[in-house]
Motif scaffolding. Structure first.
Motif, PDB file in Angstrom:
ATOM      1  N   GLY A 261       0.778  -1.224   0.000  1.00 43.91           N
ATOM      2  CA  GLY A 261       0.000   0.000   0.000  1.00 43.91           C
ATOM      3  C   GLY A 261       0.811   1.276   0.000  1.00 43.91           C
ATOM      4  N   LEU A 262       2.145   1.174   0.010  1.00 45.06           N
ATOM      5  CA  LEU A 262       2.964   2.387  -0.010  1.00 45.06           C
ATOM      6  C   LEU A 262       2.809   3.120  -1.337  1.00 45.06           C
ATOM      7  N   PRO A 263       3.026   4.440  -1.329  1.00 43.49           N
ATOM      8  CA  PRO A 263       3.004   5.190  -2.586  1.00 43.49           C
ATOM      9  C   PRO A 263       4.187   4.807  -3.470  1.00 43.49           C
ATOM     10  N   PRO A 264       4.202   5.254  -4.725  1.00 45.18           N
ATOM     11  CA  PRO A 264       5.319   4.943  -5.624  1.00 45.18           C
ATOM     12  C   PRO A 264       6.670   5.334  -5.025  1.00 45.18           C
ATOM     13  N   VAL A 265       7.667   4.509  -5.299  1.00 47.36           N
ATOM     14  CA  VAL A 265       9.018   4.705  -4.762  1.00 47.36           C
ATOM     15  C   VAL A 265      10.007   4.836  -5.909  1.00 47.36           C
ATOM     16  N   HIS A 266      10.938   5.779  -5.773  1.00 43.70           N
ATOM     17  CA  HIS A 266      12.077   5.880  -6.690  1.00 43.70           C
ATOM     18  C   HIS A 266      13.318   5.545  -5.883  1.00 43.70           C
ATOM     19  N   LEU A 267      14.053   4.516  -6.294  1.00 46.41           N
ATOM     20  CA  LEU A 267      15.186   3.979  -5.532  1.00 46.41           C
ATOM     21  C   LEU A 267      16.445   4.045  -6.380  1.00 46.41           C
ATOM     22  N   VAL A 268      17.462   4.745  -5.858  1.00 47.21           N
ATOM     23  CA  VAL A 268      18.748   4.871  -6.545  1.00 47.21           C
ATOM     24  C   VAL A 268      19.837   4.262  -5.675  1.00 47.21           C
ATOM     25  N   THR A 269      20.673   3.429  -6.285  1.00 49.48           N
ATOM     26  CA  THR A 269      21.806   2.835  -5.598  1.00 49.48           C
ATOM     27  C   THR A 269      22.953   2.702  -6.584  1.00 49.48           C
ATOM     28  N   GLY A 270      24.110   2.256  -6.109  1.00 43.52           N
ATOM     29  CA  GLY A 270      25.257   1.969  -6.965  1.00 43.52           C
ATOM     30  C   GLY A 270      25.754   0.570  -6.676  1.00 43.52           C
ATOM     31  N   THR A 271      26.286  -0.089  -7.666  1.00 40.65           N
ATOM     32  CA  THR A 271      26.726  -1.475  -7.469  1.00 40.65           C
ATOM     33  C   THR A 271      27.954  -1.580  -6.568  1.00 40.65           C
ATOM     34  N   ASP A 272      28.665  -0.462  -6.335  1.00 40.07           N
ATOM     35  CA  ASP A 272      29.781  -0.454  -5.385  1.00 40.07           C
ATOM     36  C   ASP A 272      29.388   0.197  -4.061  1.00 40.07           C
ATOM     37  N   ASP A 273      28.125   0.508  -3.882  1.00 41.98           N
ATOM     38  CA  ASP A 273      27.619   1.140  -2.666  1.00 41.98           C
ATOM     39  C   ASP A 273      27.734   0.176  -1.488  1.00 41.98           C
ATOM     40  N   LEU A 274      28.246   0.658  -0.367  1.00 41.12           N
ATOM     41  CA  LEU A 274      28.309  -0.153   0.842  1.00 41.12           C
ATOM     42  C   LEU A 274      26.950  -0.768   1.162  1.00 41.12           C
ATOM     43  N   LEU A 275      25.867  -0.027   0.907  1.00 38.63           N
ATOM     44  CA  LEU A 275      24.511  -0.474   1.235  1.00 38.63           C
ATOM     45  C   LEU A 275      23.756  -1.005   0.025  1.00 38.63           C
ATOM     46  N   TYR A 276      24.471  -1.455  -0.982  1.00 38.67           N
ATOM     47  CA  TYR A 276      23.822  -2.004  -2.175  1.00 38.67           C
ATOM     48  C   TYR A 276      22.908  -3.180  -1.819  1.00 38.67           C
ATOM     49  N   GLY A 277      23.344  -4.023  -0.883  1.00 39.07           N
ATOM     50  CA  GLY A 277      22.524  -5.166  -0.478  1.00 39.07           C
ATOM     51  C   GLY A 277      21.192  -4.734   0.105  1.00 39.07           C
ATOM     52  N   ASP A 278      21.182  -3.635   0.866  1.00 39.26           N
ATOM     53  CA  ASP A 278      19.922  -3.108   1.388  1.00 39.26           C
ATOM     54  C   ASP A 278      18.993  -2.731   0.245  1.00 39.26           C
ATOM     55  N   ALA A 279      19.549  -2.072  -0.780  1.00 39.71           N
ATOM     56  CA  ALA A 279      18.725  -1.640  -1.901  1.00 39.71           C
ATOM     57  C   ALA A 279      18.156  -2.826  -2.676  1.00 39.71           C
ATOM     58  N   VAL A 280      18.970  -3.852  -2.872  1.00 38.99           N
ATOM     59  CA  VAL A 280      18.510  -5.037  -3.602  1.00 38.99           C
ATOM     60  C   VAL A 280      17.369  -5.715  -2.847  1.00 38.99           C
ATOM     61  N   ARG A 281      17.549  -5.884  -1.537  1.00 40.01           N
ATOM     62  CA  ARG A 281      16.501  -6.539  -0.744  1.00 40.01           C
ATOM     63  C   ARG A 281      15.248  -5.672  -0.641  1.00 40.01           C
ATOM     64  N   LEU A 282      15.433  -4.356  -0.577  1.00 34.42           N
ATOM     65  CA  LEU A 282      14.277  -3.468  -0.553  1.00 34.42           C
ATOM     66  C   LEU A 282      13.528  -3.529  -1.879  1.00 34.42           C
ATOM     67  N   ARG A 283      14.269  -3.557  -2.975  1.00 33.27           N
ATOM     68  CA  ARG A 283      13.610  -3.680  -4.283  1.00 33.27           C
ATOM     69  C   ARG A 283      12.763  -4.947  -4.342  1.00 33.27           C
ATOM     70  N   GLU A 284      13.298  -6.049  -3.840  1.00 30.60           N
ATOM     71  CA  GLU A 284      12.559  -7.303  -3.858  1.00 30.60           C
ATOM     72  C   GLU A 284      11.306  -7.209  -2.990  1.00 30.60           C
ATOM     73  N   ALA A 285      11.429  -6.585  -1.801  1.00 27.11           N
ATOM     74  CA  ALA A 285      10.285  -6.473  -0.896  1.00 27.11           C
ATOM     75  C   ALA A 285       9.197  -5.589  -1.494  1.00 27.11           C
ATOM     76  N   LEU A 286       9.586  -4.490  -2.122  1.00 26.27           N
ATOM     77  CA  LEU A 286       8.606  -3.610  -2.743  1.00 26.27           C
ATOM     78  C   LEU A 286       7.940  -4.296  -3.932  1.00 26.27           C
ATOM     79  N   SER A 287       8.736  -5.050  -4.682  1.00 27.56           N
ATOM     80  CA  SER A 287       8.188  -5.791  -5.815  1.00 27.56           C
ATOM     81  C   SER A 287       7.150  -6.808  -5.348  1.00 27.56           C
ATOM     82  N   GLU A 288       7.470  -7.547  -4.290  1.00 23.01           N
ATOM     83  CA  GLU A 288       6.539  -8.546  -3.763  1.00 23.01           C
ATOM     84  C   GLU A 288       5.255  -7.895  -3.243  1.00 23.01           C
ATOM     85  N   ALA A 289       5.369  -6.675  -2.731  1.00 30.20           N
ATOM     86  CA  ALA A 289       4.202  -5.957  -2.218  1.00 30.20           C
ATOM     87  C   ALA A 289       3.458  -5.203  -3.311  1.00 30.20           C
ATOM     88  N   VAL A 290       3.929  -5.305  -4.536  1.00 24.84           N
ATOM     89  CA  VAL A 290       3.318  -4.665  -5.715  1.00 24.84           C
ATOM     90  C   VAL A 290       3.254  -3.151  -5.536  1.00 24.84           C
TER      91      VAL A 290
END
Length: 351
Positions: A261-290
């Motif tokens: 039910g969250l509003p649209p999200v724009h997510l920016v990360t970098g593949t060398d970002d220390l927190l890249y794993g957070d972004a990948v997992r967040l993308r998956e969670a948002l995708s699963e929640a449609v």
């Protein structure tokens, strides 16, 4: 021209499962040149030195950085700056008079221990100029003086206060956050939705820190890749802010919160970002929640590269963010003017 959507990118191969139809993967820029990334090593050395300080000096340095700042006068004319309190939380506005067109409420990064830096102001004023919206920087309380839940409480109260104070305008608004502020923005959005309060039209997350448990399997691998960041500093700041609390609490780690039910999200990360794993997992969670999601993963991008780099790659990421904000705020009518502003900024991108 805004970044074009693509189906997949090679660096996404580690993510499990197909992307939902609600996820728009944006085409990244070509890898950055050395001059654009030149500041990474300096930032990384500064973080590494901070991380090595004895505990007393470490906490003293954090306290010294806690005072809210303002953008340089060379960046923003003094007449456009106002500081006010909303439900007791200090907020710095740039061009508050433009709030009727729309507002970007931003929660800055700094590992919950450091205030906003000049790069935050540069990036935020860029968004203001190129969208025509007013912007509000929230100065939430920081550790170690005031650990969790101080930052979370201030963030949500500031947002509520801003919306109350501007209620007669009934303006559209976007919630934004970078790094630790990205995690706060997501947690605030989750709370607003759960309590059926007024929600943003969209959420802009730049290199968000959404899991403070340290369970990210990619974290140490990414630490070796991100020249601009220090894993040790992140861990020490985590301890200061979490202060012994359960780090799986969604107010601390919104990755474990409700996404549906969250509003649209724009997510920016970098593949060398220390927190890249957070972004990948967040993308998956948002995708699963449609949840509608536009996602940009820049090859070679380090932590907060849209804020810290100066050149074509950072401009490419900023254009994607600005396009998203314009669409959320309904500012497409200013496309002609915006295109001219974008062209002027692109021409100066290397300077």
């Amino acid at each position: 021209m805004s970044p074009a959507p693509v189906q997949h990118h090679a660096d996404h191969a580690a993510a499990a499962g197909p992307l939902a139809a609600t996820v728009q993967v944006l085409e990244p820029a070509p890898p950055a040149q050395a001059d654009e990334t030149a500041g990474d090593a300096r930032r990384g050395r500064a973080e590494a030195l901070q991380a090595k300080l004895p505990q007393g000096l470490f906490e003293f340095a954090a306290r010294c950085s806690a005072k809210p700042s303002k953008p340089a006068r060379s960046l923003v004319p003094a007449e456009l700056l106002t500081r006010s309190r909303h439900r007791g939380v200090p907020v710095t506005w740039i061009d508050r008079a433009a709030a009727a067109r729309g507002v970007i409420i931003h929660l800055h990064g700094g590992s919950f221990a450091y205030c906003e830096k000049p790069d935050h102001w540069n990036w935020l004023d860029d968004l203001r100029l190129r969208t025509g919206a007013a912007v509000a920087m929230v100065h939430y309380r920081l550790a170690p003086q005031l650990p969790f839940p101080a930052a979370y409480d201030d963030a949500i109260e500031a947002v509520r206060g801003i919306l109350e104070d501007l209620e007669p305008m009934d303006m559209p608004w976007v919630l934004s956050g970078d790094s630790a502020g990205g995690g706060l923005a997501l947690a605030v959005a989750q709370a607003l939705h759960a309590k059926h309060e007024r929600e943003p039209r969209g959420i802009v997350l730049t290199s968000p820190w959404v899991d403070l448990t340290g369970a990210d399997a990619m974290l140490r691998q990414q630490a070796a890749r991100d020249e601009a960041s220090s894993l040790e500093l992140l861990q020490r700041c985590t301890a200061l802010y979490a202060d012994g609390q359960n780090r799986e609490d969604p107010r601390l780690s919104p990755l474990f919160g409700e996404m549906t039910g969250l509003p649209p999200v724009h997510l920016v990360t970098g593949t060398d970002d220390l927190l890249y794993g957070d972004a990948v997992r967040l993308r998956e969670a948002l995708s699963e929640a449609v949840v509608p999601l536009s996602y940009l993963a820049q090859p070679g991008g380090t932590h907060l590269f849209p804020l810290t780099w100066r050149g074509p790659v950072s401009q490419h990421a900023r254009r994607a963010q600005i396009t998203f904000v314009r669409e959320c705020l309904g500012l497409q009518a200013a496309v002609g003017l915006a295109a001219g502003i974008d062209a002027a900024f692109d021409g100066a991108a290397g300077h």
